[in-house]
Design a protein around this motif. Structure first.
Motif, PDB file in Angstrom:
ATOM      1  N   ASN A 176     -12.366   8.668  -0.774  1.00  0.00           N
ATOM      2  CA  ASN A 176     -11.841   8.196   0.511  1.00  0.00           C
ATOM      3  C   ASN A 176     -12.161   9.254   1.555  1.00  0.00           C
ATOM      4  O   ASN A 176     -11.641  10.344   1.439  1.00  0.00           O
ATOM      5  CB  ASN A 176     -10.331   7.978   0.427  1.00  0.00           C
ATOM      6  CG  ASN A 176      -9.774   7.314   1.671  1.00  0.00           C
ATOM      7  OD1 ASN A 176     -10.431   6.486   2.275  1.00  0.00           O
ATOM      8  ND2 ASN A 176      -8.571   7.687   2.055  1.00  0.00           N
ATOM      9  N   MET A 198      -7.021   3.377   3.606  1.00  0.00           N
ATOM     10  CA  MET A 198      -8.321   3.866   3.155  1.00  0.00           C
ATOM     11  C   MET A 198      -9.351   3.652   4.260  1.00  0.00           C
ATOM     12  O   MET A 198      -9.153   2.856   5.158  1.00  0.00           O
ATOM     13  CB  MET A 198      -8.753   3.184   1.855  1.00  0.00           C
ATOM     14  CG  MET A 198      -8.932   1.699   1.951  1.00  0.00           C
ATOM     15  SD  MET A 198      -9.358   1.023   0.338  1.00  0.00           S
ATOM     16  CE  MET A 198      -8.983  -0.692   0.603  1.00  0.00           C
ATOM     17  N   THR A 255     -14.794   1.732  -4.160  1.00  0.00           N
ATOM     18  CA  THR A 255     -13.669   2.645  -4.318  1.00  0.00           C
ATOM     19  C   THR A 255     -12.789   2.192  -5.468  1.00  0.00           C
ATOM     20  O   THR A 255     -12.866   1.043  -5.907  1.00  0.00           O
ATOM     21  CB  THR A 255     -12.856   2.743  -3.008  1.00  0.00           C
ATOM     22  OG1 THR A 255     -11.928   3.813  -3.103  1.00  0.00           O
ATOM     23  CG2 THR A 255     -12.135   1.458  -2.687  1.00  0.00           C
TER      24      THR A 255
END
Length: 104
Positions: free
Chosen positions: A18, A100, A24
């Protein structure tokens, strides 16, 4: 899952990497066996993608092999644009949200 002894409470951890591009992982721990979903939202609160993970046993989902995975695409399979997004873990009665950033 990884065993962390008896987990006392569920928790949502910060995604990694991040900022990210294009994918992710969102680690979490569960105190109970519960159905898990993760909603990904844009800064306006609009749903971008819903991850239906299913019923998960109590334990830690912290490694890349076990954490929730997002490929940076919306519900239509299109890559999302750079910016800030929020992800919300819903696991039984537990709910938590974190921020994020995707940078392209």
């Amino acid at each position: 899952t990884t065993t962390l002894g008896q987990i006392k409470r569920s928790a949502l951890h910060q995604n990694y990497p991040n900022p990210f591009n294009p994918e992710t992982w969102m680690p979490y721990v569960l105190a109970n066996n519960v159905p898990v979903t993760i909603g990904i939202y844009d800064v306006g609160g609009q749903i971008v993608r819903q991850l239906h993970i299913g019923v998960q046993p109590a334990g830690g989902y912290l490694s890349r092999e076990h954490a929730a995975y997002w490929d940076g695409k919306d519900r239509w399979g299109e890559p999302v644009s750079s910016g800030v997004y929020f992800y919300t873990l819903r696991a039984g009665t537990f709910q938590a949200t974190r921020r994020m950033v995707i940078l392209k």
